[in-house]
Scaffold this motif. Structure first.
Motif, PDB file in Angstrom:
ATOM      1  N   HIS A  63     -74.720  13.547 -55.289  1.00 20.86           N
ATOM      2  CA  HIS A  63     -74.620  14.249 -54.006  1.00 20.86           C
ATOM      3  C   HIS A  63     -74.251  13.271 -52.890  1.00 20.86           C
ATOM      4  O   HIS A  63     -73.404  13.573 -52.035  1.00 20.86           O
ATOM      5  CB  HIS A  63     -75.946  14.941 -53.694  1.00 20.86           C
ATOM      6  CG  HIS A  63     -75.887  15.884 -52.537  1.00 20.86           C
ATOM      7  ND1 HIS A  63     -76.134  15.482 -51.241  1.00 20.86           N
ATOM      8  CD2 HIS A  63     -75.586  17.213 -52.468  1.00 20.86           C
ATOM      9  CE1 HIS A  63     -75.997  16.518 -50.427  1.00 20.86           C
ATOM     10  NE2 HIS A  63     -75.664  17.575 -51.134  1.00 20.86           N
ATOM     11  N   CYS A 108     -70.761  20.132 -50.894  1.00 20.29           N
ATOM     12  CA  CYS A 108     -71.177  19.265 -52.007  1.00 20.29           C
ATOM     13  C   CYS A 108     -72.270  19.917 -52.849  1.00 20.29           C
ATOM     14  O   CYS A 108     -72.255  19.826 -54.077  1.00 20.29           O
ATOM     15  CB  CYS A 108     -71.671  17.918 -51.477  1.00 20.29           C
ATOM     16  SG  CYS A 108     -70.332  16.803 -50.979  1.00 20.29           S
ATOM     17  N   CYS A 131     -70.625  12.362 -53.263  1.00 19.76           N
ATOM     18  CA  CYS A 131     -69.772  13.470 -52.821  1.00 19.76           C
ATOM     19  C   CYS A 131     -69.633  13.460 -51.300  1.00 19.76           C
ATOM     20  O   CYS A 131     -68.533  13.585 -50.760  1.00 19.76           O
ATOM     21  CB  CYS A 131     -70.360  14.799 -53.296  1.00 19.76           C
ATOM     22  SG  CYS A 131     -69.413  16.262 -52.776  1.00 19.76           S
ATOM     23  N   ARG A 132     -70.745  13.284 -50.614  1.00 14.88           N
ATOM     24  CA  ARG A 132     -70.720  13.264 -49.150  1.00 14.88           C
ATOM     25  C   ARG A 132     -69.953  12.050 -48.627  1.00 14.88           C
ATOM     26  O   ARG A 132     -69.252  12.137 -47.615  1.00 14.88           O
ATOM     27  CB  ARG A 132     -72.152  13.268 -48.601  1.00 14.88           C
ATOM     28  CG  ARG A 132     -72.874  14.594 -48.799  1.00 14.88           C
ATOM     29  CD  ARG A 132     -74.318  14.515 -48.314  1.00 14.88           C
ATOM     30  NE  ARG A 132     -74.396  14.218 -46.895  1.00 14.88           N
ATOM     31  CZ  ARG A 132     -74.329  15.129 -45.930  1.00 14.88           C
ATOM     32  NH1 ARG A 132     -74.152  16.404 -46.234  1.00 14.88           N
ATOM     33  NH2 ARG A 132     -74.421  14.779 -44.661  1.00 14.88           N
TER      34      ARG A 132
END
Length: 215
Positions: A103, A138, A106-107
């Motif tokens: 995560h 995300c 992704c960010r």
């Protein structure tokens, strides 16, 4: 073009390319595509056709874009089914750590929208908006698991892990850990009636234990 790759569109074409050459690969490609496109009837029909062939091993079906935390979660479920609490806990906790790392990655990738050379000065607001939307997406990108055989879609991976962690800790009589994971589960999925019912039962068990201890 980038969006098509993120939506796994190439796998829909790939499954057709494999159809005459390798049905196992065709099944894997269609399986991968269905992760994000469970509603695609045509691909689902093709998938059912592939797995009906004797040369296709359904036990070897593979999501070709599966994240590391998905693999670890499957290991956790194997241990859970064998009632191996320690291994199940270990894999679930590892899966959560891998999920949160994914995560974060992704960010971080979404920051690229802030440095798009094709954007002019007047488009600064749009750049920030694209970056914000990307980061906001995300969670959904990482939370989709689809099992064509069962037609299940899971859209909150951490909540799912915490629900199993609650169960294994509760089964191992680790009350404090069970409570912590139950609260995390409810925090992420407050509308889950099963979680709310478990909280009532857990509180009732604790009260009963305290009464017995006083007596």
């Amino acid at each position: 073009m980038e969006e098509k790759f993120q939506d796994l569109i190439p796998y829909d074409f790939l499954q057709l390319c494999y159809y005459r050459q390798n049905l196992q690969n065709a099944a894997n490609a269609s399986f991968t595509y269905l992760v994000k496109h469970a509603e695609d009837i045509d691909t689902r029909i093709n998938f059912e056709l592939y797995i009906s062939d004797a040369n296709v091993d359904t036990q070897q079906l593979e999501d070709l874009e599966e994240k590391t935390f998905g693999v670890t979660f499957k290991q956790a479920m194997n241990s859970y089914e064998k009632q191996d609490h320690l291994k199940s806990m270990k894999h679930l906790e590892q899966a959560l750590e891998e999920y949160f790392n994914a995560h974060d990655d992704c960010r971080l990738l979404c920051e690229g929208h802030l440095f798009d050379p094709t954007f002019g000065i007047s488009s600064v607001a749009e750049m920030f908006l694209r970056s914000f939307k990307c980061k906001n997406d995300c969670r959904m990108k990482l939370n989709i698991f689809y099992m064509p055989q069962d037609e299940k879609k899971i859209i909150d991976f951490p909540a799912l892990c915490y629900s199993f962690l609650y169960d294994v800790h509760h089964g191992a009589n680790s009350s404090q850990k069970a409570l912590e994971n139950l609260e995390s589960w409810i925090l992420l999925d407050p509308g889950n009636s099963v979680a709310q019912e478990q909280k009532k039962l857990f509180s009732s068990d604790v009260q009963e234990t305290e009464v017995l201890a006083r007596n």
